[in-house]
Enzyme design. Structure first.
Site, PDB file in Angstrom:
ATOM      1  N   ARG A  54       0.819  -1.219   0.000  1.00  0.00           N
ATOM      2  CA  ARG A  54       0.000   0.000   0.000  1.00  0.00           C
ATOM      3  C   ARG A  54       0.849   1.264   0.000  1.00  0.00           C
ATOM      4  NH1 ARG A  54      -5.477  -0.650   3.672  1.00  0.00           N
ATOM      5  NH2 ARG A  54      -6.277  -2.531   2.645  1.00  0.00           N
ATOM      6  N   ASP A 162     -15.695   9.612   8.433  1.00  0.00           N
ATOM      7  CA  ASP A 162     -14.614   8.665   8.168  1.00  0.00           C
ATOM      8  C   ASP A 162     -13.302   9.425   8.262  1.00  0.00           C
ATOM      9  OD1 ASP A 162     -14.589   5.649   6.805  1.00  0.00           O
ATOM     10  OD2 ASP A 162     -12.751   6.775   6.466  1.00  0.00           O
TER      11      ASP A 162
END
Length: 292
Positions: A54, A162
């Protein structure tokens, strides 16, 4: 070779070096420490390959060839530090996920909300790209346009939060590709989604109920109201027990008496919060009404 050609070759070399960079234990430990400090996410050594894959993109974007260089960058650059945290969070959801929660919400909670005098507040915490909060909105609106008439005179607000700005942007856009929107059952899709090129857009009636904001759950919450319902599902699985206890206690404090908390299918309340809530279904909890 021209200067332009040399620049291209250099960029290609950096990209290749970033792709082949090995995440050493010392660098992984530094990254894991930041994730725990900033987001309370626990990263075990088993996640090394995931972290490496990632973050390879972040190395490429900054022209770095070693993770030690990237660690030094995030330790000095608050903006990149946040970008790293976002890159290592998991955003996975779909419409009407864990349907027993929405069955309970429609059959048990919604009738109470419709009778409530005063504002109705619902929070989707860790909302990802918005499928959860729009599922809640559709349940409030009902399976057809006639069933939504009660909302004309009700004060209803849904908050979606979020830690990742890009998924909050997705909530605000309210667009979902065909393969994602297909998870919305009829007649809800016909009533509350509109065809658009490549997918569907959530109808204005649902979008107007929702406010989306970036929020780190372990920072101060700018929330003034108590909430009738809080959904926080498949979020706490990434935290250690002390962080879970802290977050659950804060959720219970934020709930109005009689409010409901929905958590993920493999989660359970622990610590002080468990003694303050009543189980009323699988991973569904109710806060007792105030006495007197």
């Amino acid at each position: 070779m021209s200067r332009a050609g040399g620049a291209v070759a250099l960029a290609g070399g950096n990209a290749m070096a970033a792709a082949n960079a090995e995440l050493m234990p010392r660098d992984f430990a530094a990254i894991a420490a930041i994730m725990h400090s900033d987001a309370r996410i626990e990263l075990s050594e088993a996640k090394t390959t995931l972290v490496q894959s990632r973050l390879a993109r972040r190395l490429r974007e900054h022209g770095l060839s070693r993770f030690s260089e990237y660690v030094a960058m995030v330790q000095a650059d608050a903006q990149e530090r946040h970008a790293m945290v976002v890159a290592l969070t998991t955003n996975h959801t779909h419409f009407f996920r864990e349907p027993h929660h929405f069955d309970h919400f429609r059959e048990t909670v919604l009738p109470v909300l419709k009778r409530k005098q005063g504002p109705i507040r619902i929070w989707s915490a860790g909302c990802s790209s918005g499928e959860e909060v729009y599922t809640i909105a559709m349940c409030l609106l009902g399976p057809d346009r006639t069933s939504a008439t009660w909302l004309r005179t009700a004060d209803v607000r849904l908050l979606a939060t979020d830690i990742a700005p890009h998924v909050v942007d997705s909530v605000q856009r309210g667009f979902y590709a065909d393969n994602i929107a297909s998870g919305v059952p009829e007649p809800y899709r016909s009533a509350w989604m509109r065809p658009a090129p490549g997918g569907f857009t959530v109808a204005d009636e649902a979008r107007q109920l929702v406010t989306a904001r970036v929020l780190n759950l372990f920072e101060k919450w700018p929330l003034k109201a108590q909430y009738d319902v809080i959904f926080c599902r498949n979020v706490m699985i990434y935290f250690g027990d002390p962080a879970k206890e802290e977050l659950e206690e804060r959720f219970v404090n934020q709930l109005a008496p009689g409010g409901h908390l929905y958590i993920g299918h493999s989660e359970r309340l622990i610590g002080p919060a468990a003694s303050r809530m009543k189980s009323c279904g699988h991973t569904i909890y109710a806060k007792p009404e105030a006495k007197g």
